[in-house]
Motif scaffolding. Structure first.
Motif, PDB file in Angstrom:
ATOM      1  N   THR A  24      83.733  -7.000  86.207  1.00 38.67           N
ATOM      2  CA  THR A  24      82.846  -5.831  86.123  1.00 38.67           C
ATOM      3  C   THR A  24      82.498  -5.389  87.536  1.00 38.67           C
ATOM      4  N   VAL A  25      82.599  -4.088  87.769  1.00 37.04           N
ATOM      5  CA  VAL A  25      82.267  -3.550  89.096  1.00 37.04           C
ATOM      6  C   VAL A  25      80.963  -2.761  88.988  1.00 37.04           C
ATOM      7  N   TYR A  26      80.042  -3.047  89.895  1.00 33.62           N
ATOM      8  CA  TYR A  26      78.748  -2.355  89.937  1.00 33.62           C
ATOM      9  C   TYR A  26      78.576  -1.687  91.299  1.00 33.62           C
ATOM     10  N   GLU A  27      77.662  -0.720  91.312  1.00 34.55           N
ATOM     11  CA  GLU A  27      77.251  -0.163  92.602  1.00 34.55           C
ATOM     12  C   GLU A  27      75.865  -0.707  92.937  1.00 34.55           C
ATOM     13  N   VAL A  28      75.665  -1.001  94.202  1.00 33.95           N
ATOM     14  CA  VAL A  28      74.353  -1.460  94.660  1.00 33.95           C
ATOM     15  C   VAL A  28      73.427  -0.241  94.736  1.00 33.95           C
ATOM     16  N   CYS A  29      72.255  -0.352  94.078  1.00 37.29           N
ATOM     17  CA  CYS A  29      71.286   0.759  94.107  1.00 37.29           C
ATOM     18  C   CYS A  29      70.125   0.461  95.049  1.00 37.29           C
ATOM     19  N   SER A  30      69.738  -0.813  95.117  1.00 36.60           N
ATOM     20  CA  SER A  30      68.574  -1.133  95.959  1.00 36.60           C
ATOM     21  C   SER A  30      68.756  -2.502  96.596  1.00 36.60           C
ATOM     22  N   VAL A  31      68.158  -2.662  97.765  1.00 35.84           N
ATOM     23  CA  VAL A  31      68.192  -3.952  98.467  1.00 35.84           C
ATOM     24  C   VAL A  31      66.770  -4.214  98.957  1.00 35.84           C
ATOM     25  N   LYS A  32      66.230  -5.370  98.628  1.00 38.29           N
ATOM     26  CA  LYS A  32      64.876  -5.652  99.126  1.00 38.29           C
ATOM     27  C   LYS A  32      64.650  -7.139  99.306  1.00 38.29           C
ATOM     28  N   THR A  33      63.703  -7.464 100.137  1.00 41.21           N
ATOM     29  CA  THR A  33      63.290  -8.860 100.319  1.00 41.21           C
ATOM     30  C   THR A  33      61.848  -8.932  99.829  1.00 41.21           C
ATOM     31  N   ASN A  34      61.588  -9.802  98.838  1.00 38.78           N
ATOM     32  CA  ASN A  34      60.218  -9.819  98.296  1.00 38.78           C
ATOM     33  C   ASN A  34      59.308 -10.661  99.181  1.00 38.78           C
ATOM     34  N   SER A  35      58.040 -10.737  98.773  1.00 40.82           N
ATOM     35  CA  SER A  35      57.060 -11.380  99.668  1.00 40.82           C
ATOM     36  C   SER A  35      57.348 -12.866  99.837  1.00 40.82           C
ATOM     37  N   ALA A  36      58.114 -13.437  98.907  1.00 38.70           N
ATOM     38  CA  ALA A  36      58.475 -14.857  99.042  1.00 38.70           C
ATOM     39  C   ALA A  36      59.743 -15.021  99.879  1.00 38.70           C
ATOM     40  N   GLY A  37      60.267 -13.923 100.402  1.00 41.82           N
ATOM     41  CA  GLY A  37      61.451 -14.006 101.260  1.00 41.82           C
ATOM     42  C   GLY A  37      62.764 -13.993 100.483  1.00 41.82           C
ATOM     43  N   LYS A  38      62.707 -13.708  99.197  1.00 39.88           N
ATOM     44  CA  LYS A  38      63.923 -13.732  98.371  1.00 39.88           C
ATOM     45  C   LYS A  38      64.603 -12.364  98.429  1.00 39.88           C
ATOM     46  N   LEU A  74      74.076  -6.331 102.272  1.00 33.97           N
ATOM     47  CA  LEU A  74      74.555  -5.204 101.458  1.00 33.97           C
ATOM     48  C   LEU A  74      73.650  -3.994 101.632  1.00 33.97           C
ATOM     49  N   GLU A  75      74.218  -2.837 101.337  1.00 36.54           N
ATOM     50  CA  GLU A  75      73.446  -1.591 101.402  1.00 36.54           C
ATOM     51  C   GLU A  75      73.695  -0.807 100.130  1.00 36.54           C
ATOM     52  N   PRO A  76      72.770   0.101  99.781  1.00 45.39           N
ATOM     53  CA  PRO A  76      73.021   0.963  98.628  1.00 45.39           C
ATOM     54  C   PRO A  76      74.355   1.693  98.798  1.00 45.39           C
ATOM     55  N   GLY A  77      75.100   1.775  97.707  1.00 41.31           N
ATOM     56  CA  GLY A  77      76.412   2.433  97.761  1.00 41.31           C
ATOM     57  C   GLY A  77      77.551   1.428  97.863  1.00 41.31           C
ATOM     58  N   ASP A  78      77.261   0.199  98.323  1.00 41.93           N
ATOM     59  CA  ASP A  78      78.298  -0.851  98.304  1.00 41.93           C
ATOM     60  C   ASP A  78      78.599  -1.214  96.858  1.00 41.93           C
ATOM     61  N   HIS A  79      79.763  -1.793  96.646  1.00 40.04           N
ATOM     62  CA  HIS A  79      80.123  -2.231  95.291  1.00 40.04           C
ATOM     63  C   HIS A  79      80.231  -3.746  95.219  1.00 40.04           C
ATOM     64  N   LEU A  80      79.862  -4.273  94.054  1.00 37.58           N
ATOM     65  CA  LEU A  80      80.005  -5.713  93.800  1.00 37.58           C
ATOM     66  C   LEU A  80      80.932  -5.903  92.610  1.00 37.58           C
ATOM     67  N   ALA A  81      81.763  -6.918  92.679  1.00 36.84           N
ATOM     68  CA  ALA A  81      82.624  -7.251  91.539  1.00 36.84           C
ATOM     69  C   ALA A  81      82.179  -8.600  90.994  1.00 36.84           C
ATOM     70  N   VAL A  82      81.905  -8.646  89.704  1.00 35.38           N
ATOM     71  CA  VAL A  82      81.529  -9.911  89.056  1.00 35.38           C
ATOM     72  C   VAL A  82      82.764 -10.387  88.305  1.00 35.38           C
ATOM     73  N   LEU A  83      83.184 -11.616  88.586  1.00 34.27           N
ATOM     74  CA  LEU A  83      84.480 -12.092  88.093  1.00 34.27           C
ATOM     75  C   LEU A  83      84.359 -12.754  86.722  1.00 34.27           C
ATOM     76  N   ALA A  84      85.478 -12.772  86.025  1.00 30.96           N
ATOM     77  CA  ALA A  84      85.601 -13.478  84.735  1.00 30.96           C
ATOM     78  C   ALA A  84      84.593 -12.976  83.699  1.00 30.96           C
ATOM     79  N   THR A  85      84.460 -11.671  83.601  1.00 24.02           N
ATOM     80  CA  THR A  85      83.521 -11.103  82.618  1.00 24.02           C
ATOM     81  C   THR A  85      84.247 -10.560  81.383  1.00 24.02           C
ATOM     82  N   GLY A  86      85.521 -10.921  81.229  1.00 24.03           N
ATOM     83  CA  GLY A  86      86.306 -10.331  80.138  1.00 24.03           C
ATOM     84  C   GLY A  86      85.846 -10.716  78.742  1.00 24.03           C
ATOM     85  N   ALA A  87      85.268 -11.910  78.597  1.00 23.75           N
ATOM     86  CA  ALA A  87      84.914 -12.382  77.246  1.00 23.75           C
ATOM     87  C   ALA A  87      83.430 -12.197  76.977  1.00 23.75           C
TER      88      ALA A  87
END
Ligand code: PLP
Length: 416
Positions: free
Chosen positions: A287-301, A361-374
Protein backbone atom coordinates in the motif's frame (compact mmCIF):
# COMPACT_ATOMS: atom_id res chain seq x y z
CA UNK A 1 11.74 2.76 -4.95
CA UNK A 2 10.60 0.15 -7.45
CA UNK A 3 7.94 -2.54 -7.10
CA UNK A 4 8.14 -5.44 -9.56
CA UNK A 5 9.68 -3.20 -12.22
CA UNK A 6 7.43 -0.17 -11.64
CA UNK A 7 8.43 3.20 -10.24
CA UNK A 8 6.35 3.78 -7.11
CA UNK A 9 6.50 7.58 -7.14
CA UNK A 10 5.23 7.56 -10.74
CA UNK A 11 2.37 5.17 -9.84
CA UNK A 12 1.43 7.34 -6.86
CA UNK A 13 1.30 10.33 -9.20
CA UNK A 14 -0.75 8.45 -11.80
CA UNK A 15 -3.37 6.82 -9.54
CA UNK A 16 -3.24 8.96 -6.38
CA UNK A 17 -2.93 7.62 -2.84
CA UNK A 18 -3.67 5.60 -0.82
CA UNK A 19 -3.07 2.97 -3.45
CA UNK A 20 -3.11 -0.82 -3.33
CA UNK A 21 -0.56 -2.35 -5.69
CA UNK A 22 -0.67 -6.07 -6.38
CA UNK A 23 1.91 -8.03 -8.34
CA UNK A 24 0.25 -10.51 -10.67
CA UNK A 25 3.71 -11.99 -11.34
CA UNK A 26 4.09 -12.82 -7.65
CA UNK A 27 0.60 -14.35 -7.43
CA UNK A 28 1.29 -16.54 -10.46
CA UNK A 29 4.67 -17.56 -9.08
CA UNK A 30 3.00 -18.64 -5.83
CA UNK A 31 0.32 -20.57 -7.70
CA UNK A 32 3.10 -22.17 -9.76
CA UNK A 33 4.88 -23.23 -6.59
CA UNK A 34 1.66 -24.76 -5.25
CA UNK A 35 1.24 -26.73 -8.47
CA UNK A 36 4.87 -27.86 -8.61
CA UNK A 37 5.25 -28.72 -4.93
CA UNK A 38 1.74 -29.91 -4.12
CA UNK A 39 -0.90 -30.67 -6.74
CA UNK A 40 1.54 -32.05 -9.33
CA UNK A 41 3.91 -33.62 -6.82
CA UNK A 42 1.20 -35.55 -4.96
CA UNK A 43 -1.58 -37.42 -6.75
CA UNK A 44 -5.20 -36.77 -5.92
CA UNK A 45 -4.74 -33.35 -4.34
CA UNK A 46 -6.20 -29.92 -4.93
CA UNK A 47 -5.65 -26.36 -3.78
CA UNK A 48 -8.52 -23.93 -3.27
CA UNK A 49 -7.58 -20.26 -2.98
CA UNK A 50 -9.21 -18.83 0.18
CA UNK A 51 -10.59 -15.80 -1.57
CA UNK A 52 -11.58 -14.00 1.63
CA UNK A 53 -7.91 -12.98 1.81
CA UNK A 54 -8.33 -10.81 -1.32
CA UNK A 55 -11.25 -11.18 -3.65
CA UNK A 56 -11.67 -9.06 -6.75
CA UNK A 57 -13.02 -10.14 -10.13
CA UNK A 58 -9.54 -9.92 -11.61
CA UNK A 59 -8.03 -11.97 -8.78
CA UNK A 60 -10.65 -14.68 -9.32
CA UNK A 61 -9.85 -14.72 -13.05
CA UNK A 62 -6.14 -15.14 -12.28
CA UNK A 63 -6.84 -17.97 -9.84
CA UNK A 64 -9.10 -19.61 -12.43
CA UNK A 65 -6.45 -19.39 -15.12
CA UNK A 66 -3.97 -21.03 -12.72
CA UNK A 67 -6.38 -23.97 -12.29
CA UNK A 68 -6.98 -23.62 -8.55
CA UNK A 69 -10.35 -24.14 -6.87
CA UNK A 70 -12.02 -21.28 -4.98
CA UNK A 71 -12.86 -21.17 -1.27
CA UNK A 72 -15.81 -18.84 -0.66
CA UNK A 73 -17.56 -17.85 2.56
CA UNK A 74 -20.69 -15.95 1.61
CA UNK A 75 -23.35 -15.47 -1.02
CA UNK A 76 -21.45 -12.35 -2.09
CA UNK A 77 -18.22 -14.27 -2.67
CA UNK A 78 -20.13 -16.94 -4.65
CA UNK A 79 -21.81 -14.22 -6.72
CA UNK A 80 -18.49 -12.52 -7.47
CA UNK A 81 -17.00 -15.89 -8.44
CA UNK A 82 -19.82 -16.53 -10.89
CA UNK A 83 -19.56 -12.97 -12.28
CA UNK A 84 -15.86 -13.57 -12.89
CA UNK A 85 -16.75 -16.73 -14.85
CA UNK A 86 -15.51 -19.19 -12.23
CA UNK A 87 -17.07 -22.68 -12.36
CA UNK A 88 -19.22 -23.05 -9.19
CA UNK A 89 -18.49 -26.78 -9.31
CA UNK A 90 -14.91 -25.89 -8.25
CA UNK A 91 -16.03 -23.75 -5.31
CA UNK A 92 -15.81 -24.80 -1.66
CA UNK A 93 -18.40 -22.93 0.41
CA UNK A 94 -17.63 -22.28 4.09
CA UNK A 95 -19.28 -20.45 6.96
CA UNK A 96 -20.40 -21.04 10.53
CA UNK A 97 -23.63 -19.11 10.07
CA UNK A 98 -24.83 -19.52 6.52
CA UNK A 99 -28.22 -17.97 5.86
CA UNK A 100 -31.02 -19.97 4.23
CA UNK A 101 -30.79 -17.77 1.18
CA UNK A 102 -27.03 -18.35 0.91
CA UNK A 103 -27.59 -22.12 1.11
CA UNK A 104 -30.26 -21.85 -1.59
CA UNK A 105 -27.93 -19.74 -3.76
CA UNK A 106 -25.15 -22.30 -3.35
CA UNK A 107 -27.43 -25.24 -4.22
CA UNK A 108 -28.95 -23.43 -7.19
CA UNK A 109 -25.57 -22.34 -8.51
CA UNK A 110 -24.18 -25.88 -8.29
CA UNK A 111 -21.43 -25.15 -5.77
CA UNK A 112 -19.30 -28.30 -5.76
CA UNK A 113 -18.56 -28.69 -2.06
CA UNK A 114 -20.29 -27.19 0.95
CA UNK A 115 -18.49 -27.39 4.27
CA UNK A 116 -21.21 -27.91 6.88
CA UNK A 117 -20.55 -26.33 10.26
CA UNK A 118 -23.43 -27.50 12.48
CA UNK A 119 -26.49 -29.74 12.73
CA UNK A 120 -29.02 -26.98 12.06
CA UNK A 121 -27.29 -26.18 8.80
CA UNK A 122 -27.14 -29.87 7.92
CA UNK A 123 -30.89 -30.30 8.39
CA UNK A 124 -31.78 -27.14 6.47
CA UNK A 125 -29.45 -28.11 3.62
CA UNK A 126 -30.85 -31.62 3.43
CA UNK A 127 -34.43 -30.30 3.22
CA UNK A 128 -33.50 -27.78 0.55
CA UNK A 129 -31.52 -30.32 -1.45
CA UNK A 130 -34.40 -32.84 -1.27
CA UNK A 131 -36.85 -30.15 -2.44
CA UNK A 132 -34.62 -29.66 -5.46
CA UNK A 133 -34.17 -33.39 -6.07
CA UNK A 134 -30.42 -33.03 -5.46
CA UNK A 135 -27.76 -34.77 -3.40
CA UNK A 136 -25.26 -32.11 -2.25
CA UNK A 137 -21.62 -33.08 -1.67
CA UNK A 138 -20.51 -31.88 1.75
CA UNK A 139 -17.62 -32.02 4.20
CA UNK A 140 -17.99 -31.56 7.94
CA UNK A 141 -15.97 -28.81 9.55
CA UNK A 142 -14.35 -30.50 12.52
CA UNK A 143 -12.81 -28.56 15.38
CA UNK A 144 -9.93 -30.81 16.33
CA UNK A 145 -9.30 -29.24 19.74
CA UNK A 146 -5.78 -27.96 19.17
CA UNK A 147 -4.50 -24.51 20.00
CA UNK A 148 -2.48 -22.79 17.31
CA UNK A 149 0.33 -20.36 17.94
CA UNK A 150 -1.28 -17.28 16.50
CA UNK A 151 -3.45 -14.32 17.53
CA UNK A 152 -6.63 -15.50 19.29
CA UNK A 153 -8.84 -13.77 16.69
CA UNK A 154 -7.38 -15.97 13.93
CA UNK A 155 -7.11 -19.17 15.95
CA UNK A 156 -9.97 -21.51 15.04
CA UNK A 157 -9.12 -25.10 15.98
CA UNK A 158 -9.43 -24.86 19.77
CA UNK A 159 -12.30 -26.61 21.60
CA UNK A 160 -14.24 -23.44 22.46
CA UNK A 161 -14.09 -22.17 18.88
CA UNK A 162 -17.27 -20.89 17.24
CA UNK A 163 -16.46 -23.06 14.24
CA UNK A 164 -17.51 -26.60 13.46
CA UNK A 165 -18.32 -29.86 15.24
CA UNK A 166 -16.30 -31.42 18.01
CA UNK A 167 -14.74 -34.78 17.18
CA UNK A 168 -17.25 -36.52 19.43
CA UNK A 169 -20.30 -34.78 17.94
CA UNK A 170 -19.04 -35.59 14.47
CA UNK A 171 -18.65 -39.26 15.31
CA UNK A 172 -21.75 -39.78 17.45
CA UNK A 173 -24.30 -37.51 15.82
CA UNK A 174 -23.37 -35.66 12.64
CA UNK A 175 -22.05 -38.55 10.55
CA UNK A 176 -24.91 -41.00 11.22
CA UNK A 177 -27.39 -38.17 10.62
CA UNK A 178 -25.79 -37.26 7.29
CA UNK A 179 -25.56 -40.89 6.16
CA UNK A 180 -29.32 -41.23 6.65
CA UNK A 181 -30.14 -38.10 4.60
CA UNK A 182 -31.33 -38.34 1.00
CA UNK A 183 -30.16 -34.85 0.08
CA UNK A 184 -26.64 -35.15 1.46
CA UNK A 185 -23.55 -36.91 0.13
CA UNK A 186 -20.94 -36.85 2.89
CA UNK A 187 -17.54 -36.79 1.19
CA UNK A 188 -15.20 -36.16 4.07
CA UNK A 189 -13.84 -33.89 6.76
CA UNK A 190 -12.41 -30.39 6.90
CA UNK A 191 -10.33 -28.71 9.57
CA UNK A 192 -8.68 -25.30 9.74
CA UNK A 193 -6.64 -24.64 12.85
CA UNK A 194 -5.88 -20.96 12.41
CA UNK A 195 -4.29 -18.36 10.23
CA UNK A 196 -0.77 -16.93 9.93
CA UNK A 197 0.85 -20.13 11.26
CA UNK A 198 4.61 -19.98 10.88
CA UNK A 199 5.14 -23.66 11.54
CA UNK A 200 3.26 -26.90 11.27
CA UNK A 201 2.79 -28.29 14.76
CA UNK A 202 -0.90 -27.51 15.15
CA UNK A 203 -1.69 -28.72 11.60
CA UNK A 204 -0.03 -32.05 12.34
CA UNK A 205 -1.69 -32.44 15.72
CA UNK A 206 -5.07 -31.71 14.13
CA UNK A 207 -4.36 -34.19 11.38
CA UNK A 208 -3.64 -36.96 13.89
CA UNK A 209 -7.07 -36.38 15.38
CA UNK A 210 -8.80 -36.28 12.01
CA UNK A 211 -7.09 -39.49 10.87
CA UNK A 212 -8.10 -41.32 14.00
CA UNK A 213 -11.65 -39.96 13.63
CA UNK A 214 -11.73 -41.39 10.10
CA UNK A 215 -10.67 -44.84 11.22
CA UNK A 216 -13.25 -44.72 14.03
CA UNK A 217 -15.96 -43.78 11.50
CA UNK A 218 -14.92 -46.66 9.26
CA UNK A 219 -15.15 -49.08 12.17
CA UNK A 220 -18.50 -47.78 13.42
CA UNK A 221 -20.39 -47.07 10.22
CA UNK A 222 -18.35 -48.70 7.45
CA UNK A 223 -18.02 -45.20 5.94
CA UNK A 224 -14.83 -44.15 4.20
CA UNK A 225 -13.88 -40.55 3.49
CA UNK A 226 -13.23 -39.44 -0.09
CA UNK A 227 -11.71 -36.09 0.93
CA UNK A 228 -9.64 -34.59 3.72
CA UNK A 229 -9.51 -30.79 3.57
CA UNK A 230 -6.66 -29.45 5.71
CA UNK A 231 -7.68 -25.77 5.46
CA UNK A 232 -5.21 -22.94 5.11
CA UNK A 233 -3.33 -20.80 7.57
CA UNK A 234 0.11 -21.06 5.96
CA UNK A 235 1.92 -17.97 7.20
CA UNK A 236 4.18 -15.30 5.75
CA UNK A 237 6.80 -12.98 7.21
CA UNK A 238 5.41 -9.48 7.61
CA UNK A 239 8.45 -7.76 9.03
CA UNK A 240 11.97 -8.78 9.84
CA UNK A 241 12.77 -12.13 8.26
CA UNK A 242 13.07 -11.67 4.49
CA UNK A 243 13.13 -15.43 3.81
CA UNK A 244 9.92 -16.68 2.20
CA UNK A 245 8.35 -19.77 3.79
CA UNK A 246 7.99 -22.39 1.04
CA UNK A 247 4.68 -24.16 0.53
CA UNK A 248 6.56 -27.46 0.75
CA UNK A 249 7.56 -26.60 4.35
CA UNK A 250 3.88 -26.87 5.19
CA UNK A 251 2.52 -29.51 2.84
CA UNK A 252 5.31 -32.12 2.81
CA UNK A 253 4.87 -33.09 6.49
CA UNK A 254 1.08 -33.10 6.03
CA UNK A 255 1.31 -35.43 3.03
CA UNK A 256 3.83 -37.69 4.77
CA UNK A 257 1.43 -38.13 7.67
CA UNK A 258 -1.58 -38.82 5.46
CA UNK A 259 0.29 -41.17 3.12
CA UNK A 260 1.68 -43.06 6.13
CA UNK A 261 -1.80 -43.50 7.56
CA UNK A 262 -3.06 -45.00 4.29
CA UNK A 263 0.05 -47.05 3.46
CA UNK A 264 -1.27 -50.35 4.77
CA UNK A 265 -4.91 -49.55 4.38
CA UNK A 266 -7.28 -51.27 1.94
CA UNK A 267 -8.94 -47.93 1.19
CA UNK A 268 -7.36 -45.56 -1.29
CA UNK A 269 -6.06 -42.34 0.19
CA UNK A 270 -8.77 -39.63 -0.04
CA UNK A 271 -8.40 -36.46 -2.08
CA UNK A 272 -6.33 -34.00 -0.02
CA UNK A 273 -7.28 -30.33 -0.29
CA UNK A 274 -5.50 -27.26 1.06
CA UNK A 275 -6.92 -23.72 1.24
CA UNK A 276 -4.13 -21.16 1.19
CA UNK A 277 -5.22 -17.52 1.22
CA UNK A 278 -2.63 -15.29 2.84
CA UNK A 279 0.32 -17.34 1.54
CA UNK A 280 -0.67 -16.60 -2.07
CA UNK A 281 -1.50 -12.92 -1.80
CA UNK A 282 0.03 -11.23 1.29
CA UNK A 283 3.51 -10.59 -0.06
CA UNK A 284 2.18 -9.80 -3.55
CA UNK A 285 0.60 -6.57 -2.31
CA UNK A 286 1.78 -3.24 -0.94
CA UNK A 287 0.00 0.00 0.00
CA UNK A 288 1.34 3.42 -0.94
CA UNK A 289 0.40 6.48 1.14
CA UNK A 290 1.23 10.15 0.98
CA UNK A 291 2.59 11.87 4.06
CA UNK A 292 0.19 14.63 5.17
CA UNK A 293 1.70 15.75 8.46
CA UNK A 294 4.91 15.41 10.45
CA UNK A 295 5.14 16.32 14.11
CA UNK A 296 7.02 15.63 17.31
CA UNK A 297 4.75 15.48 20.35
CA UNK A 298 5.57 16.79 23.80
CA UNK A 299 6.99 13.40 24.78
CA UNK A 300 9.45 13.63 21.88
CA UNK A 301 7.68 11.00 19.76
CA UNK A 302 7.72 11.54 16.01
CA UNK A 303 4.36 11.03 14.28
CA UNK A 304 4.00 10.97 10.54
CA UNK A 305 0.35 11.15 9.46
CA UNK A 306 -0.64 9.53 6.17
CA UNK A 307 -3.73 9.80 3.95
CA UNK A 308 -5.08 6.32 4.83
CA UNK A 309 -4.90 3.87 7.72
CA UNK A 310 -7.62 1.89 9.48
CA UNK A 311 -10.15 2.00 6.60
CA UNK A 312 -7.67 0.38 4.18
CA UNK A 313 -5.75 -1.67 6.75
CA UNK A 314 -7.56 -2.64 9.96
CA UNK A 315 -5.08 -5.42 10.76
CA UNK A 316 -2.74 -3.37 12.95
CA UNK A 317 -5.61 -2.43 15.23
CA UNK A 318 -7.31 -5.85 15.10
CA UNK A 319 -4.35 -8.17 15.50
CA UNK A 320 -1.41 -5.94 16.45
CA UNK A 321 -0.03 -6.77 13.02
CA UNK A 322 3.43 -5.41 12.28
CA UNK A 323 4.50 -4.15 8.88
CA UNK A 324 7.65 -3.02 7.19
CA UNK A 325 7.49 0.56 5.92
CA UNK A 326 9.74 2.09 3.24
CA UNK A 327 10.21 5.71 2.19
CA UNK A 328 9.52 5.78 -1.54
CA UNK A 329 11.55 8.82 -2.60
CA UNK A 330 14.06 8.55 0.28
CA UNK A 331 14.72 4.83 0.02
CA UNK A 332 18.49 5.31 0.24
CA UNK A 333 18.48 8.16 2.79
CA UNK A 334 19.69 7.37 6.32
CA UNK A 335 16.88 5.75 8.33
CA UNK A 336 17.68 7.48 11.58
CA UNK A 337 14.34 8.72 12.90
CA UNK A 338 12.21 6.47 15.07
CA UNK A 339 8.78 7.18 13.60
CA UNK A 340 5.22 6.12 14.30
CA UNK A 341 3.18 6.14 11.11
CA UNK A 342 -0.34 7.26 12.02
CA UNK A 343 -3.54 6.70 10.07
CA UNK A 344 -5.97 9.55 9.53
CA UNK A 345 -8.98 8.20 11.44
CA UNK A 346 -10.36 9.62 14.66
CA UNK A 347 -9.09 6.71 16.77
CA UNK A 348 -5.89 6.57 18.77
CA UNK A 349 -5.53 2.94 17.70
CA UNK A 350 -5.37 3.88 14.03
CA UNK A 351 -1.64 3.40 13.64
CA UNK A 352 -0.10 1.92 10.49
CA UNK A 353 3.24 1.07 12.14
CA UNK A 354 4.73 1.79 15.54
CA UNK A 355 8.32 2.92 16.04
CA UNK A 356 9.84 2.13 12.66
CA UNK A 357 13.16 3.59 11.55
CA UNK A 358 12.62 6.02 8.65
CA UNK A 359 14.39 9.02 7.12
CA UNK A 360 13.29 12.55 7.98
CA UNK A 361 10.01 12.91 6.12
CA UNK A 362 8.05 15.87 4.82
CA UNK A 363 4.47 16.31 3.63
CA UNK A 364 4.19 15.09 0.05
CA UNK A 365 6.67 12.21 0.53
CA UNK A 366 5.31 8.73 -0.07
CA UNK A 367 5.51 5.66 2.14
CA UNK A 368 5.11 2.07 1.00
CA UNK A 369 3.81 -0.48 3.49
CA UNK A 370 4.89 -3.97 2.47
CA UNK A 371 3.01 -7.28 2.44
CA UNK A 372 -0.46 -5.76 2.67
CA UNK A 373 -2.00 -8.00 0.01
CA UNK A 374 -4.00 -10.22 2.38
CA UNK A 375 -6.99 -9.16 4.46
CA UNK A 376 -6.59 -5.44 3.78
CA UNK A 377 -8.67 -4.72 0.68
CA UNK A 378 -11.12 -7.44 1.74
CA UNK A 379 -11.49 -6.01 5.27
CA UNK A 380 -11.48 -2.38 4.19
CA UNK A 381 -14.28 -0.02 5.20
CA UNK A 382 -15.56 3.50 4.70
CA UNK A 383 -14.97 4.48 8.32
CA UNK A 384 -14.90 8.28 8.60
CA UNK A 385 -16.38 8.27 5.06
CA UNK A 386 -13.04 7.54 3.50
CA UNK A 387 -13.28 5.85 0.09
CA UNK A 388 -11.54 2.55 -0.54
CA UNK A 389 -8.29 2.89 -2.52
CA UNK A 390 -8.03 1.56 -6.06
CA UNK A 391 -6.33 -1.76 -6.79
CA UNK A 392 -3.67 -1.62 -9.49
CA UNK A 393 -2.17 -4.87 -10.74
CA UNK A 394 1.40 -5.09 -11.98
CA UNK A 395 2.37 -7.61 -14.62
CA UNK A 396 5.75 -7.70 -16.39
CA UNK A 397 6.46 -4.11 -15.37
CA UNK A 398 3.10 -2.82 -16.67
CA UNK A 399 0.35 -1.40 -14.46
CA UNK A 400 -3.41 -1.74 -14.94
CA UNK A 401 -6.33 -0.55 -12.88
CA UNK A 402 -8.50 -3.45 -11.68
CA UNK A 403 -10.62 -1.73 -8.99
CA UNK A 404 -11.49 1.97 -9.21
CA UNK A 405 -11.11 4.34 -6.27
CA UNK A 406 -14.34 4.85 -4.33
CA UNK A 407 -15.34 8.50 -4.51
CA UNK A 408 -17.69 10.46 -2.27
CA UNK A 409 -20.78 9.69 -4.34
CA UNK A 410 -19.91 5.94 -4.48
CA UNK A 411 -20.08 5.96 -0.70
CA UNK A 412 -23.58 7.44 -0.76
CA UNK A 413 -24.96 5.17 -3.49
CA UNK A 414 -27.26 3.17 -1.23
CA UNK A 415 -28.43 6.01 0.94
CA UNK A 416 -31.90 7.47 0.49
C1 PLP B 1 -11.82 -22.40 6.44
C2 PLP B 1 -10.69 -21.54 6.06
N1 PLP B 1 -9.86 -21.94 5.08
C3 PLP B 1 -8.83 -21.17 4.69
C4 PLP B 1 -8.57 -19.95 5.30
C5 PLP B 1 -7.42 -19.16 4.80
O1 PLP B 1 -6.51 -18.86 5.76
P1 PLP B 1 -5.13 -18.21 5.34
O2 PLP B 1 -5.44 -16.95 4.61
O3 PLP B 1 -4.46 -17.94 6.63
O4 PLP B 1 -4.42 -19.20 4.50
C6 PLP B 1 -9.39 -19.51 6.34
C7 PLP B 1 -9.12 -18.22 6.99
O5 PLP B 1 -9.75 -17.76 7.87
C8 PLP B 1 -10.48 -20.33 6.73
O6 PLP B 1 -11.31 -19.95 7.70
Amino acid sequence: MMFHGCDLAALAEKYGTPLYLVSEDEIRERCGEIKRDFTEKYENTRAAYASKAFQTLEMIRIIDSEGLSLDVVSGGEIYAGIKAGFDPGKMVFHGNSKTKSEIAEALDAGVGTIVVDNLTELEIMNRMACDRGMKQEILFRVTPGVDSHTHKFISTGQLDSKFGFSIQETADTAVPAALAMDGIDLKGMHYHVGSQLLENTSHLMALDKILSLLSDLKARYGWTAREINCGGGFGVHYAGDPERIRISDFVDPIMRKIDDAYKDCVDTRPLVTIEPGRWIIAEAGITVYEVCSVKTNSAGKVYVGVDGGFPDNPRTELYNAEYEVEAVEKYYAPHDVKTTVAGKCCESGDIVAYDVMLPTLEPGDHLAVLATGAYNYSMSSNYNRIGRPPVVMIKCGKDRLTVKRENYSDMLRNEI
